[in-house]
Scaffold this active site. Structure first.
Site, short mmCIF file in Angstrom:
data_model
loop_
_atom_site.label_atom_id
_atom_site.label_comp_id
_atom_site.label_asym_id
_atom_site.label_seq_id
_atom_site.Cartn_x
_atom_site.Cartn_y
_atom_site.Cartn_z
N THR A 93 6.95 -3.98 -7.69
CA THR A 93 6.85 -3.41 -6.35
C THR A 93 7.93 -2.35 -6.21
O THR A 93 9.13 -2.66 -6.23
CB THR A 93 7.07 -4.50 -5.27
OG1 THR A 93 6.11 -5.53 -5.48
CG2 THR A 93 6.92 -3.93 -3.88
N LYS A 168 0.78 -2.26 -0.92
CA LYS A 168 1.73 -3.36 -1.11
C LYS A 168 2.83 -3.33 -0.03
O LYS A 168 3.24 -4.38 0.49
CB LYS A 168 2.36 -3.26 -2.51
CG LYS A 168 3.50 -4.20 -2.79
CD LYS A 168 3.07 -5.64 -2.98
CE LYS A 168 4.28 -6.56 -3.11
NZ LYS A 168 3.99 -7.89 -3.55
#
Ligand code: NAP
Length: 300
Positions: A93, A168
């Protein structure tokens, strides 16, 4: 498709195993080499000593490392030997901007880059049920299907490189609000003297339930917060959300509140605990008052 895996942390260790089950895994690499050597021996795959060596022997490389600088470091490490037409799938991420930079580096070697951040926790990584949010060329997305299907259950292509990371970031904003609500509610329930296991079992089937309530409220009941999703990693994600919202001139209240709470937890040395450790701060709210009554205590 001979696939290499880079970054055998809490997530990557399971994801590499799932690639091996699907018959795709050729080699693993980890910064701390002992982890790669142990997994390679278990799975009977190669553990080359360097990143170029793993790039040289694979058609695709999946990475799952910590933060923006790490993704760029790994990408640069792979570059000298990255094959023409190879696909890099980065499941870390990071910011959309970092994904675009990594894609540009890979393109210089004729390789494709897909940002593939995941959601679903270590359980999702273990059970191959991750939700995977992908950005990148549609053709590369199609070619990567066997790898993506070995890792997750819900796989969606959101647009060009960076779009997966934007999706995300959206998820991480929701997680911030939910983990805070779960921790606050559990601290309240404990102060009320409610039987916490029964509460989790019952409310877990109610309208206020969530993945975090079902899977992480038990940590709060036990007072133990094994990672999981580390506080410092979600703090890093919320920094990304902060910067992305900032580009609209917006400050998101839930994001900012959780950044403060995580900073407090990190300052106290809890940065490597699961984010359910937020409960530590919420239970203190009740410990501070000396008029705490627990009308239900004893009825458990
Ligand atoms: P983790 O357990 O801390 O593992 C991080 C991994 O990255 C380790 O293998 C580490 O190597 C490696 N690494 C870090 N910096 C590196 C560098 N500069 N060069 C090479 N390798 C490097 O983290 P995790 O929980 O697996 O999370 C990995 C990524 O997935 C993060 O971006 C996180 O935000 C994301 N994510 C995590 C979860 C979760 O529930 N844990 C859920 C969704 C997404 P060493 O072993 O040498 O330290």
């Amino acid at each position: 498709m001979r696939t290499g895996f880079v970054g055998l942390g809490a997530m990557g260790m399971h994801m590499a195993r799932n690639l091996q089950r699907a018959g795709l895994l050729a080699a693993v690499w980890n910064r701390t080499a002992a982890k790669a050597q142990a997994l390679a021996a278990e799975l009977k795959v190669d553990a080359p000593a360097t990143l170029p060596e793993i790039a040289a022997r694979c058609d695709a490389v999946v990475s799952c490392v910590s933060a923006d600088a790490d993704v760029l470091e790994v990408t640069r490490g792979l570059l000298p030997a990255l094959r023409q037409g190879a696909i890099m799938l980065d499941c870390s991420t990071v910011s959309a901007e970092t994904a675009r930079q990594a894609a540009q580096l890979s393109a210089g070697r004729g390789a494709e880059f897909l940002d593939c951040p995941v959601s679903g926790g270590v359980e999702g990584a273990r059970d191959a049920t991750l939700a995977i949010m992908v950005g990148g060329a549609p053709e590369a997305f199609e070619r990567a299907q066997p790898i993506l299907k070995a890792l997750g259950r819900t796989i969606a292509h959101f647009g060009p490189v960076g779009a997966g990371q934007a999706a995300k970031a959206t998820n991480q904003i929701m997680c911030a609000g939910i983990i805070e609500a779960v921790a606050e509610a559990m601290a309240f329930a404990r102060a009320e003297g409610l039987p916490l296991d029964k509460l989790i079992d019952t409310l877990g089937k109610g309208a206020g339930s969530s993945w975090y309530f079902v899977h992480r409220a038990p940590n709060m009941a036990r007072g133990s917060y094994p990672a999981g999703f580390r506080v410092r990693l979600h703090a890093k994600d919320l920094g990304i959300c902060h910067d992305m919202a900032n580009r609209f001139g917006v400050e998101l209240p839930v994001v900012e509140r959780m950044r403060r709470e995580y900073a407090e937890l990190e300052a106290r040395g809890y940065g490597d605990e699961d984010i359910s450790a937020t409960f530590r701060l919420k239970e203190e709210l009740f410990e501070r008052t000396n008029i705490m009554r627990a009308p239900n205590r004893g009825n458990a």
